[in-house]
Motif scaffolding. Structure first.
Motif, PDB file in Angstrom:
ATOM      1  N   SER A  11       0.833  -1.203   0.000  1.00 53.40           N
ATOM      2  CA  SER A  11       0.000   0.000   0.000  1.00 53.40           C
ATOM      3  C   SER A  11       0.866   1.251   0.000  1.00 53.40           C
ATOM      4  O   SER A  11       0.573   2.234  -0.705  1.00 53.40           O
ATOM      5  N   ALA A  12       1.958   1.213   0.778  1.00 54.08           N
ATOM      6  CA  ALA A  12       2.865   2.361   0.814  1.00 54.08           C
ATOM      7  C   ALA A  12       3.518   2.586  -0.552  1.00 54.08           C
ATOM      8  O   ALA A  12       3.689   3.728  -0.989  1.00 54.08           O
ATOM      9  N   SER A  13       3.845   1.504  -1.221  1.00 55.27           N
ATOM     10  CA  SER A  13       4.454   1.619  -2.552  1.00 55.27           C
ATOM     11  C   SER A  13       3.484   2.249  -3.544  1.00 55.27           C
ATOM     12  O   SER A  13       3.872   3.070  -4.388  1.00 55.27           O
ATOM     13  N   VAL A  14       2.211   1.865  -3.442  1.00 58.27           N
ATOM     14  CA  VAL A  14       1.197   2.454  -4.326  1.00 58.27           C
ATOM     15  C   VAL A  14       1.059   3.953  -4.051  1.00 58.27           C
ATOM     16  O   VAL A  14       1.004   4.770  -4.988  1.00 58.27           O
ATOM     17  N   ASP A  15       1.016   4.331  -2.762  1.00 55.64           N
ATOM     18  CA  ASP A  15       0.911   5.752  -2.417  1.00 55.64           C
ATOM     19  C   ASP A  15       2.116   6.526  -2.945  1.00 55.64           C
ATOM     20  O   ASP A  15       1.965   7.644  -3.484  1.00 55.64           O
ATOM     21  N   GLN A  16       3.308   5.981  -2.792  1.00 54.79           N
ATOM     22  CA  GLN A  16       4.504   6.652  -3.276  1.00 54.79           C
ATOM     23  C   GLN A  16       4.489   6.795  -4.797  1.00 54.79           C
ATOM     24  O   GLN A  16       4.835   7.843  -5.346  1.00 54.79           O
ATOM     25  N   SER A  17       4.058   5.740  -5.484  1.00 53.11           N
ATOM     26  CA  SER A  17       4.007   5.786  -6.948  1.00 53.11           C
ATOM     27  C   SER A  17       2.973   6.798  -7.433  1.00 53.11           C
ATOM     28  O   SER A  17       3.197   7.490  -8.440  1.00 53.11           O
ATOM     29  N   ARG A  18       1.858   6.900  -6.731  1.00 51.38           N
ATOM     30  CA  ARG A  18       0.853   7.902  -7.102  1.00 51.38           C
ATOM     31  C   ARG A  18       1.405   9.313  -6.921  1.00 51.38           C
ATOM     32  O   ARG A  18       1.171  10.205  -7.763  1.00 51.38           O
ATOM     33  N   ALA A  19       2.147   9.530  -5.831  1.00 48.68           N
ATOM     34  CA  ALA A  19       2.753  10.844  -5.595  1.00 48.68           C
ATOM     35  C   ALA A  19       3.786  11.156  -6.679  1.00 48.68           C
ATOM     36  O   ALA A  19       3.854  12.275  -7.194  1.00 48.68           O
ATOM     37  N   ASN A  20       4.595  10.159  -7.032  1.00 47.20           N
ATOM     38  CA  ASN A  20       5.598  10.366  -8.075  1.00 47.20           C
ATOM     39  C   ASN A  20       4.938  10.676  -9.417  1.00 47.20           C
ATOM     40  O   ASN A  20       5.420  11.537 -10.171  1.00 47.20           O
ATOM     41  N   LEU A  21       3.840   9.985  -9.708  1.00 38.40           N
ATOM     42  CA  LEU A  21       3.133  10.248 -10.958  1.00 38.40           C
ATOM     43  C   LEU A  21       2.553  11.656 -10.967  1.00 38.40           C
ATOM     44  O   LEU A  21       2.654  12.381 -11.973  1.00 38.40           O
ATOM     45  N   GLY A  22       1.955  12.059  -9.849  1.00 42.03           N
ATOM     46  CA  GLY A  22       1.399  13.409  -9.770  1.00 42.03           C
ATOM     47  C   GLY A  22       2.468  14.468  -9.952  1.00 42.03           C
ATOM     48  O   GLY A  22       2.264  15.476 -10.656  1.00 42.03           O
ATOM     49  N   SER A  23       3.637  14.257  -9.334  1.00 47.98           N
ATOM     50  CA  SER A  23       4.740  15.211  -9.468  1.00 47.98           C
ATOM     51  C   SER A  23       5.225  15.274 -10.910  1.00 47.98           C
ATOM     52  O   SER A  23       5.473  16.367 -11.444  1.00 47.98           O
ATOM     53  N   ALA A  24       5.364  14.126 -11.546  1.00 43.21           N
ATOM     54  CA  ALA A  24       5.823  14.096 -12.940  1.00 43.21           C
ATOM     55  C   ALA A  24       4.825  14.785 -13.860  1.00 43.21           C
ATOM     56  O   ALA A  24       5.217  15.518 -14.790  1.00 43.21           O
ATOM     57  N   GLU A  25       3.544  14.590 -13.601  1.00 40.46           N
ATOM     58  CA  GLU A  25       2.522  15.234 -14.428  1.00 40.46           C
ATOM     59  C   GLU A  25       2.536  16.750 -14.240  1.00 40.46           C
ATOM     60  O   GLU A  25       2.372  17.511 -15.211  1.00 40.46           O
ATOM     61  N   GLN A  26       2.744  17.200 -13.004  1.00 38.36           N
ATOM     62  CA  GLN A  26       2.810  18.643 -12.750  1.00 38.36           C
ATOM     63  C   GLN A  26       4.012  19.270 -13.453  1.00 38.36           C
ATOM     64  O   GLN A  26       3.907  20.360 -14.043  1.00 38.36           O
ATOM     65  N   GLN A  27       5.143  18.601 -13.400  1.00 41.69           N
ATOM     66  CA  GLN A  27       6.333  19.120 -14.076  1.00 41.69           C
ATOM     67  C   GLN A  27       6.123  19.168 -15.589  1.00 41.69           C
ATOM     68  O   GLN A  27       6.549  20.126 -16.255  1.00 41.69           O
TER      69      GLN A  27
ATOM     70  N   VAL B 147       6.641  10.705 -16.886  1.00 42.96           N
ATOM     71  CA  VAL B 147       5.230  10.411 -16.600  1.00 42.96           C
ATOM     72  C   VAL B 147       4.906   8.975 -16.980  1.00 42.96           C
ATOM     73  O   VAL B 147       4.260   8.236 -16.216  1.00 42.96           O
ATOM     74  N   LEU B 148       5.349   8.548 -18.168  1.00 46.69           N
ATOM     75  CA  LEU B 148       5.101   7.170 -18.594  1.00 46.69           C
ATOM     76  C   LEU B 148       5.750   6.170 -17.639  1.00 46.69           C
ATOM     77  O   LEU B 148       5.155   5.147 -17.286  1.00 46.69           O
ATOM     78  N   SER B 149       6.976   6.465 -17.225  1.00 44.84           N
ATOM     79  CA  SER B 149       7.677   5.579 -16.295  1.00 44.84           C
ATOM     80  C   SER B 149       6.961   5.520 -14.948  1.00 44.84           C
ATOM     81  O   SER B 149       6.796   4.437 -14.364  1.00 44.84           O
ATOM     82  N   ALA B 150       6.528   6.672 -14.455  1.00 43.06           N
ATOM     83  CA  ALA B 150       5.824   6.713 -13.170  1.00 43.06           C
ATOM     84  C   ALA B 150       4.485   5.995 -13.250  1.00 43.06           C
ATOM     85  O   ALA B 150       4.076   5.296 -12.311  1.00 43.06           O
ATOM     86  N   ARG B 151       3.796   6.148 -14.398  1.00 43.08           N
ATOM     87  CA  ARG B 151       2.510   5.466 -14.570  1.00 43.08           C
ATOM     88  C   ARG B 151       2.716   3.940 -14.609  1.00 43.08           C
ATOM     89  O   ARG B 151       1.930   3.182 -14.027  1.00 43.08           O
ATOM     90  N   ALA B 152       3.769   3.492 -15.306  1.00 46.72           N
ATOM     91  CA  ALA B 152       4.060   2.057 -15.371  1.00 46.72           C
ATOM     92  C   ALA B 152       4.397   1.509 -13.985  1.00 46.72           C
ATOM     93  O   ALA B 152       3.948   0.420 -13.606  1.00 46.72           O
ATOM     94  N   GLN B 153       5.177   2.263 -13.219  1.00 46.27           N
ATOM     95  CA  GLN B 153       5.524   1.825 -11.865  1.00 46.27           C
ATOM     96  C   GLN B 153       4.284   1.755 -10.985  1.00 46.27           C
ATOM     97  O   GLN B 153       4.145   0.837 -10.160  1.00 46.27           O
ATOM     98  N   LEU B 154       3.372   2.713 -11.157  1.00 42.21           N
ATOM     99  CA  LEU B 154       2.127   2.686 -10.385  1.00 42.21           C
ATOM    100  C   LEU B 154       1.313   1.440 -10.728  1.00 42.21           C
ATOM    101  O   LEU B 154       0.759   0.783  -9.837  1.00 42.21           O
TER     102      LEU B 154
END
Length: 327
Positions: free
Chosen positions: A79-95, A176-183
């Motif tokens: 669950s923690a990994s999913v939360d971290q991946s979602r945060a990383n994806l959100g950050s990548a999308e914002q950038q 973003v693609l990498s973060a989405r795949a990790q999520l």
């Protein structure tokens, strides 16, 4: 009296001979074997992730259906990994969005610089023409040349900036693609902490307990499927000459006295049981003795409500008088 005894003895011998002949003919037409066992599909149950077992939702020999929960793995880390991946994806999308905004501004800047460049270029060409006819002073021509150089430099700078932003945007889109795949991977791992039944049947060989540490893809117990049953009957090679796929079969189950099931010959093995053993027999010796081999015959059971169990001993009899199919 003596003659009567002789006749009786002869009659008895004839009766025995006829009986043996009838028995041999019956065995030829209806070959049977007790070296036969009930078979079913066995599904090994394993988790697809490594972790500690949190709950075991089934017990030994329990009947289950497809989709029933079997056991769960502690999902805290997943669950923690999913939360971290979602945060990383959100950050990548914002950038990536920030770069897109900067690109829009840079494109406007390039358009403005391009317009200024075209205007300055025309002014310089006009100044050169006037200077050639003596209608423009050297200082004015020098000023037009200087202005054109500055405008050209601004255009080059703005174009370079735009290219850098576009390159940066591509890199951020890759992030973003990498973060989405990790999520997606982390979400799959989280889903895999719950192990569900993939077939109807019964739980078997269950030793798993809460708190156990299990590695990924390591079988923990089994499911004996209830959808399909068969019998693997090992017939002597001398009995195979009349057996054909499709012939009707009668099956008697040792654990079900008085119950006779029906089925059909499904297939005949292309190798004896000894052929596939880990230590096949070696007959290349001076004391060779011929041993009749046995070949597996797969018998498909007709639908039945009988409480069958995999591995149960049976007696199989094939009716070879009904040749319904070829090899």
């Amino acid at each position: 009296m003596k003659s009567f005894k002789t006749v009786a003895a002869v009659a008895m011998l004839i009766a025995v001979g006829v009986g043996l002949l009838m028995f041999w003919r019956h065995q030829e037409r209806y070959p049977s074997t007790k070296d036969a066992y009930v078979g079913a599909n066995i599904v090994n149950v394993a988790a697809q992730v490594t972790g500690r077992v949190d709950e075991v939702a089934v017990v030994e020999n329990q009947a289950i259906k497809v989709g029933d929960l079997l056991f769960t793995i502690d999902d805290t880390q997943f669950s923690a990994s999913v939360d971290q991946s979602r945060a990383n994806l959100g950050s990548a999308e914002q950038q990536a969005e920030s770069y897109a905004t900067q690109i829009a501004a840079a494109e406007a800047l390039v358009a403005s610089a391009q317009s200024a460049f075209e205007t300055s270029k025309k002014n310089l060409e006009r100044s050169k023409a006037l200077f050639a006819t003596g209608d423009l002073a050297q200082a004015s021509l020098d000023q037009a040349t200087s202005d054109f150089a500055q405008v050209s430099a601004r255009l080059t700078t703005s174009q370079s900036g735009l290219l850098a932003l576009q390159s940066g945007l591509q890199a951020k889109q890759d992030d973003v693609l990498s973060a989405r795949a990790q999520l997606e991977i982390d979400e799959a791992n989280l889903a895999w902490t719950k192990v569900f039944a993939t077939a109807d049947g019964w739980i078997a060989n269950l030793t798993l307990r809460p708190g156990s540490a299990v590695p990924a893809n390591a079988p923990q117990f089994s499911i004996v499927e209830s959808s399909e049953w068969w019998v693997d009957a090992n017939f002597k090679e001398t009995s195979l000459s009349r057996i054909r796929p499709g012939q009707p079969v009668k099956i008697q189950i040792d654990m079900l006295p008085g119950v006779t099931l029906s089925g059909t010959v499904d297939s005949i093995g292309r190798g004896s049981g000894d052929t596939f053993s880990l230590l096949p027999s070696e007959n290349a010796t001076g004391n060779w003795v011929k041993v009749t081999r046995r070949f597996p015959v797969r018998v498909k059971l007709d639908p039945t409500d009988a409480p069958l169990r995999a591995g149960g001993s049976t007696k199989v009899t094939v009716d070879t008088t009904s040749d319904q199919a070829g090899e």
